[in-house]
Design a protein around this motif. Structure first.
Motif, PDB file in Angstrom:
ATOM      1  N   LYS A 398      -9.163 -27.909  37.327  1.00  0.00           N
ATOM      2  CA  LYS A 398      -9.019 -26.661  38.070  1.00  0.00           C
ATOM      3  C   LYS A 398      -8.377 -26.971  39.422  1.00  0.00           C
ATOM      4  N   VAL A 399      -7.393 -26.161  39.784  1.00  0.00           N
ATOM      5  CA  VAL A 399      -6.673 -26.341  41.049  1.00  0.00           C
ATOM      6  C   VAL A 399      -6.824 -25.072  41.875  1.00  0.00           C
ATOM      7  N   TYR A 400      -6.866 -25.241  43.208  1.00  0.00           N
ATOM      8  CA  TYR A 400      -7.154 -24.129  44.097  1.00  0.00           C
ATOM      9  C   TYR A 400      -5.999 -23.907  45.074  1.00  0.00           C
ATOM     10  N   GLY A 401      -5.690 -22.642  45.349  1.00  0.00           N
ATOM     11  CA  GLY A 401      -4.627 -22.317  46.289  1.00  0.00           C
ATOM     12  C   GLY A 401      -4.975 -21.090  47.110  1.00  0.00           C
ATOM     13  N   GLU A 402      -4.370 -20.999  48.295  1.00  0.00           N
ATOM     14  CA  GLU A 402      -4.658 -19.895  49.216  1.00  0.00           C
ATOM     15  C   GLU A 402      -3.777 -18.693  48.904  1.00  0.00           C
ATOM     16  N   GLN A 403      -4.403 -17.531  48.808  1.00  0.00           N
ATOM     17  CA  GLN A 403      -3.655 -16.290  48.639  1.00  0.00           C
ATOM     18  C   GLN A 403      -2.804 -16.045  49.883  1.00  0.00           C
ATOM     19  N   GLY A 404      -1.600 -15.560  49.649  1.00  0.00           N
ATOM     20  CA  GLY A 404      -0.699 -15.259  50.761  1.00  0.00           C
ATOM     21  C   GLY A 404       0.232 -16.401  51.073  1.00  0.00           C
ATOM     22  N   SER A 405      -0.325 -17.546  51.505  1.00  0.00           N
ATOM     23  CA  SER A 405       0.523 -18.691  51.868  1.00  0.00           C
ATOM     24  C   SER A 405       0.936 -19.520  50.658  1.00  0.00           C
ATOM     25  N   GLY A 406       0.133 -19.480  49.584  1.00  0.00           N
ATOM     26  CA  GLY A 406       0.397 -20.336  48.431  1.00  0.00           C
ATOM     27  C   GLY A 406       0.055 -21.790  48.680  1.00  0.00           C
ATOM     28  N   LEU A 407      -0.677 -22.085  49.776  1.00  0.00           N
ATOM     29  CA  LEU A 407      -1.013 -23.458  50.135  1.00  0.00           C
ATOM     30  C   LEU A 407      -1.974 -24.050  49.108  1.00  0.00           C
ATOM     31  N   PHE A 408      -1.681 -25.284  48.676  1.00  0.00           N
ATOM     32  CA  PHE A 408      -2.573 -26.011  47.775  1.00  0.00           C
ATOM     33  C   PHE A 408      -3.784 -26.470  48.568  1.00  0.00           C
ATOM     34  N   LEU A 409      -4.989 -26.157  48.073  1.00  0.00           N
ATOM     35  CA  LEU A 409      -6.211 -26.423  48.823  1.00  0.00           C
ATOM     36  C   LEU A 409      -7.064 -27.547  48.251  1.00  0.00           C
ATOM     37  N   GLY A 410      -6.988 -27.785  46.948  1.00  0.00           N
ATOM     38  CA  GLY A 410      -7.831 -28.817  46.370  1.00  0.00           C
ATOM     39  C   GLY A 410      -7.915 -28.693  44.870  1.00  0.00           C
ATOM     40  N   ALA A 411      -8.733 -29.554  44.259  1.00  0.00           N
ATOM     41  CA  ALA A 411      -8.848 -29.567  42.801  1.00  0.00           C
ATOM     42  C   ALA A 411     -10.129 -30.275  42.398  1.00  0.00           C
ATOM     43  N   GLU A 412     -10.561 -29.983  41.186  1.00  0.00           N
ATOM     44  CA  GLU A 412     -11.672 -30.698  40.568  1.00  0.00           C
ATOM     45  C   GLU A 412     -11.308 -30.934  39.112  1.00  0.00           C
ATOM     46  N   MET A 413     -11.638 -32.127  38.607  1.00  0.00           N
ATOM     47  CA  MET A 413     -11.167 -32.502  37.275  1.00  0.00           C
ATOM     48  C   MET A 413     -12.191 -33.354  36.550  1.00  0.00           C
ATOM     49  N   PHE A 414     -12.328 -33.094  35.266  1.00  0.00           N
ATOM     50  CA  PHE A 414     -13.057 -33.956  34.348  1.00  0.00           C
ATOM     51  C   PHE A 414     -12.120 -34.147  33.165  1.00  0.00           C
ATOM     52  N   GLY A 415     -11.508 -35.338  33.083  1.00  0.00           N
ATOM     53  CA  GLY A 415     -10.512 -35.508  32.041  1.00  0.00           C
ATOM     54  C   GLY A 415      -9.824 -36.854  32.108  1.00  0.00           C
ATOM     55  N   PRO A 416      -8.781 -37.036  31.291  1.00  0.00           N
ATOM     56  CA  PRO A 416      -8.088 -38.325  31.203  1.00  0.00           C
ATOM     57  C   PRO A 416      -7.249 -38.605  32.449  1.00  0.00           C
ATOM     58  N   ALA A 417      -7.217 -39.867  32.834  1.00  0.00           N
ATOM     59  CA  ALA A 417      -6.374 -40.335  33.947  1.00  0.00           C
ATOM     60  C   ALA A 417      -6.679 -39.621  35.254  1.00  0.00           C
ATOM     61  N   ALA A 418      -7.913 -39.177  35.449  1.00  0.00           N
ATOM     62  CA  ALA A 418      -8.260 -38.449  36.674  1.00  0.00           C
ATOM     63  C   ALA A 418      -8.055 -39.314  37.915  1.00  0.00           C
ATOM     64  N   GLU A 419      -8.228 -40.635  37.803  1.00  0.00           N
ATOM     65  CA  GLU A 419      -8.033 -41.490  38.977  1.00  0.00           C
ATOM     66  C   GLU A 419      -6.595 -41.424  39.474  1.00  0.00           C
ATOM     67  N   HIS A 420      -5.628 -41.267  38.551  1.00  0.00           N
ATOM     68  CA  HIS A 420      -4.217 -41.211  38.942  1.00  0.00           C
ATOM     69  C   HIS A 420      -3.820 -39.793  39.363  1.00  0.00           C
ATOM     70  N   ILE A 421      -4.248 -38.798  38.592  1.00  0.00           N
ATOM     71  CA  ILE A 421      -3.938 -37.421  38.930  1.00  0.00           C
ATOM     72  C   ILE A 421      -4.569 -37.051  40.264  1.00  0.00           C
ATOM     73  N   GLY A 422      -5.791 -37.559  40.507  1.00  0.00           N
ATOM     74  CA  GLY A 422      -6.444 -37.297  41.781  1.00  0.00           C
ATOM     75  C   GLY A 422      -5.620 -37.777  42.959  1.00  0.00           C
ATOM     76  N   HIS A 423      -4.969 -38.939  42.828  1.00  0.00           N
ATOM     77  CA  HIS A 423      -4.128 -39.439  43.915  1.00  0.00           C
ATOM     78  C   HIS A 423      -2.930 -38.524  44.163  1.00  0.00           C
ATOM     79  N   LEU A 424      -2.264 -38.096  43.104  1.00  0.00           N
ATOM     80  CA  LEU A 424      -1.113 -37.212  43.272  1.00  0.00           C
ATOM     81  C   LEU A 424      -1.517 -35.932  43.999  1.00  0.00           C
ATOM     82  N   LEU A 425      -2.637 -35.360  43.602  1.00  0.00           N
ATOM     83  CA  LEU A 425      -3.082 -34.108  44.194  1.00  0.00           C
ATOM     84  C   LEU A 425      -3.572 -34.319  45.632  1.00  0.00           C
ATOM     85  N   ALA A 426      -4.184 -35.472  45.912  1.00  0.00           N
ATOM     86  CA  ALA A 426      -4.615 -35.758  47.282  1.00  0.00           C
ATOM     87  C   ALA A 426      -3.411 -35.902  48.204  1.00  0.00           C
ATOM     88  N   TRP A 427      -2.353 -36.551  47.710  1.00  0.00           N
ATOM     89  CA  TRP A 427      -1.129 -36.665  48.516  1.00  0.00           C
ATOM     90  C   TRP A 427      -0.560 -35.280  48.816  1.00  0.00           C
TER      91      TRP A 427
END
Length: 480
Positions: A398-427
Motif C-alpha cells: 500500500k502506498v500513500y499520497g497527499e490529495q492536492g499536491s500528489g506528494l508521495f508520503l509513505g508505504a507499507e508492504m508485506f511481500g517479495p523483495a520488500a527490502e529492495h522496494i523499501g529502499h526505492l520508496l524511501a529514496w
C-alpha cells in the motif's frame, strides 16, 4: 586516582558511540570513548548479523524442501543444527572482529573500559572512583531486553537476543514471546530449520504492521508455517527439570499446557540508562527515565549532554544509530554551536519471508497529520508476473499520497523483495517526489518492481491525477 579532563566523553562504544567518536574527533582531539560492557556493537554481536545468518540457513532449507514445484526433486533435507549454529557463531565472530579492529586502531588514550555514572552534568565517575571531567557528554549506552512478568521466573531455559546465538545446537522446540521484528524473524527461521515453534503476542501487533489488511495477510501467511497468536492469553510459564511448560488458551478455545525445550523472550528492548545517575544531571527525564531531547540536534534540553542510538529509543535501527551518533558527536564537539542534522526518511525492514517494509509516514501519523487529505494505492502480489515466476507471489503493498499536491508520503508492504522496494520508496520519500514523477521513472520487465508501478497508478487515480488502472494492463508485458 588522577581525574581525566576531556572536551567530549562518549558513554557507550556501539554503533552510535563509535559514530559520535569519529564525528567529535574531526573537531577536537580531546575525546574519550567509554565502554563498560562487551565491545562489538549490538548489530554485530547479538542483532542484525547473527540473526541474518540464521535466517539464511533457514531459507536454504525451506527452498530445498519446496523446490519440487519447479520440477526439481530433492529427496531428503537434513538440518545439522550444530553445524548451523557453528556457522552463525563463526561468521558472527568475524563481524565482531571487524568492529574490534576499528576500536584497536583508535589511540589508546581515547578509550576507557569502565562503567560510569554521572556525578553531575559534567562529571562522570567510574566504579573504581576515578573522576572524568567532561565539557560535553554523549550518552550512547544502547538498550537491554525487557522481560514481561510472565517470564520473570525463568532461568536456564530462557533465551533473549543476548544469548540465543550462543546455543551449541538448535532447540527441539521453542515458545517465542513477542511477534515483533526479532520474534518473527527468529520464529520463522527456527521453524524452517525443524524446530517446533509457537509464538505468543499481546495486543494483536505483528512486526509493527499498522494496516489491518496487511497485518491480517501476514497473520494468515505465518500461521501456515507455525502457530502464531498475536493476542494470546497465557496463564503461566513454568520451568521444569526437562524444559518449560506454557499454559495458554489455544486459538481453538481450549486451555492447554504444552512443554517446550526453550523460551525466547522477544518482548522488546528498553534504553540502557538505569544506573547512569541521570537524576544528578538536571536534565529533564520522561516517565521511563530517558532524557528529553531534540531529535534533530540530539541535545538534551539546553544542557551539554547529548543522546544517540538505542539509548534514546527514537528509532532503534543501525542506520539511525549511526546518523544520530554523527549528529550528537558533532554538536557535542562544536558546542555551543549546535546545529540540526540530517534525519533521513524513515525506513524499516523485517527479514521474514515474505518480508515486511515500512517507509515514510505510517498510518497513525497520516491520520494525525493528513486526516481526510491522503489516498491509498494498493497492489496484491498474488498475480504479479515476476513474483509468480519465482513462486513468491504473496503479500500486499500500500502506498500513500497527499490529495492536492500528489506528494508521495509513505508505504507499507508485506511481500517479495520488500527490502529492495523499501529502499526505492524511501529514496522517493526523501526526495519529496510526487506520485506522478515516480511513475515517470523507468520500470523494467519482468521485475517485481512492476508491482510498485501498479500501486502508484492506483494511488494516482485516487488522487484524481491519473486515469483509472486498467485491469491486466499489457503495456509492458503479461503479469505486470
Amino acid at each position: 586516582m588522577t581525574p581525566l579532563h576531556v572536551d567530549v566523553a562518549i558513554v557507550g562504544a556501539g554503533t552510535a558511540g563509535m559514530g559520535a567518536y569519529r564525528a567529535a574527533r574531526t573537531h577536537t582531539d580531546s575525546v574519550l570513548l567509554i565502554e563498560g560492557g562487551a565491545y562489538g556493537t549490538t548489530c554485530a554481536r547479538v542483532g542484525c548479523m547473527p540473526s541474518k545468518l540464521l535466517i539464511a540457513a533457514a531459507e536454504a532449507a525451506h527452498q530445498a524442501r519446496h523446490i519440487q514445484a519447479f520440477g526439481i526433486q530433492v529427496p531428503t533435507v537434513t538440518v545439522d543444527g550444530a553445524a548451523v549454529m557453528a556457522r552463525v557463531q563463526r561468521e558472527r565472530d568475524r563481524f565482531v572482529g571487524f568492529v574490534l579492529e576499528t576500536l584497536d586502531a583508535m589511540p589508546p588514550g581515547d578509550r576507557l573500559a569502565a562503567r560510569v555514572r554521572f556525578q553531575d552534568a559534567n562529571t562522570l565517575v567510574t566504579e573504581h572512583g576515578q573522576l572524568i571531567q567532561a565539557r560535553r557528554v554523549v550518552i550512547a549506552t544502547g538498550s537491554t531486553p525487557v522481560l514481561p512478568p510472565v517470564l520473570k521466573g525463568l532461568d536456564a531455559r530462557l533465551l533473549t537476543n543476548e544469548n540465543v546465538f550462543d546455543l551449541p545446537n538448535l532447540p527441539t522446540s521453542l515458545a517465542v514471546f513477542g511477534p515483533g521484528v526479532l520474534g518473527l524473524e527468529l520464529a520463522q527461521a527456527m521453524s524452517r530449520l525443524g524446530v517446533r515453534v509457537k509464538v505468543f503476542g499481546v495486543g494483536g501487533g505483528i512486526a509493527g504492521i499498522q494496516d489491518p489488511a496487511i497485518r491480517e495477510d501476514a497473520n494468515q501467511t505465518f500461521n501456515k508455517e507455525f502457530y502464531l497468536d498475536a493476542s494470546a492469553r497465557v496463564e503461566f510459564v513454568r520451568e521444569t527439570t526437562t524444559g518449560v511448560d506454557v499454559h495458554y488458551l489455544h486459538r481453538n478455545g481450549v486451555w492447554k499446557t504444552e512443554a517446550f525445550d526453550r523460551v525466547l523472550a522477544a518482548t522488546g528492548r528498553a534504553p540502557a540508562v538505569a544506573g547512569l545517575g541521570l537524576e544528578h544531571t538536571g536534565v529533564p527525564l520522561n516517565d521511563r527515565g530517558v532524557p528529553l531531547f531534540d531529535r534533530f540536534t540530539l541535545q538534551c534540553g539546553d544542557s551539554t549532554i547529548f543522546i544517540a542510538g538505542d539509548a534514546s529509543n527514537d528509532s532503534p535501527l543501525l542506520h539511525e544509530a549511526a546518523d544520530q551518533g554523527r549528529i550528537a558527536g558533532e554538536n557535542a564537539a562544536r558546542f555551543p554551536d549546535v546545529r540540526p542534522g540530517l534525519r533521513r526518511a524513515p525506513l524499516a525492514v523485517v527479514f521474514t519471508d515474505p518480508q515486511i517494509a515500512a517507509v515514510g509516514l505510517n498510518l497513525k501519523q497520516l491520520n494525525e497529520q493528513f486526516k481526510d487529505r491522503f489516498a491509498v494505492g494498493v497492489v496484491s502480489f498474488e498475480d504479479q508476473g515476476r513474483s509468480r515466476v519465482m513462486l513468491r507471489n504473496q503479500g500486499l503493498l500500500k502506498v500513500y499520497g497527499e490529495q492536492g499536491s500528489g506528494l508521495f508520503l509513505g508505504a507499507e508492504m508485506f511481500g517479495p523483495a520488500a527490502e529492495h522496494i523499501g529502499h526505492l520508496l524511501a529514496w522517493a520519500a526523501q526526495q519529496r517526489m510526487t506520485v506522478s514523477s515516480m511513475l515517470d521513472m523507468p520500470f523494467y520487465h519482468p521485475v517485481i518492481e512492476e508491482g510498485v508501478r501498479t500501486a502508484l497508478r492506483d494511488l494516482n487515480h485516487k488522487l484524481h491525477i491519473g486515469p483509472q488502472v486498467i485491469a491486466r494492463c499489457m503495456d509492458c508485458g503479461p503479469g505486470a
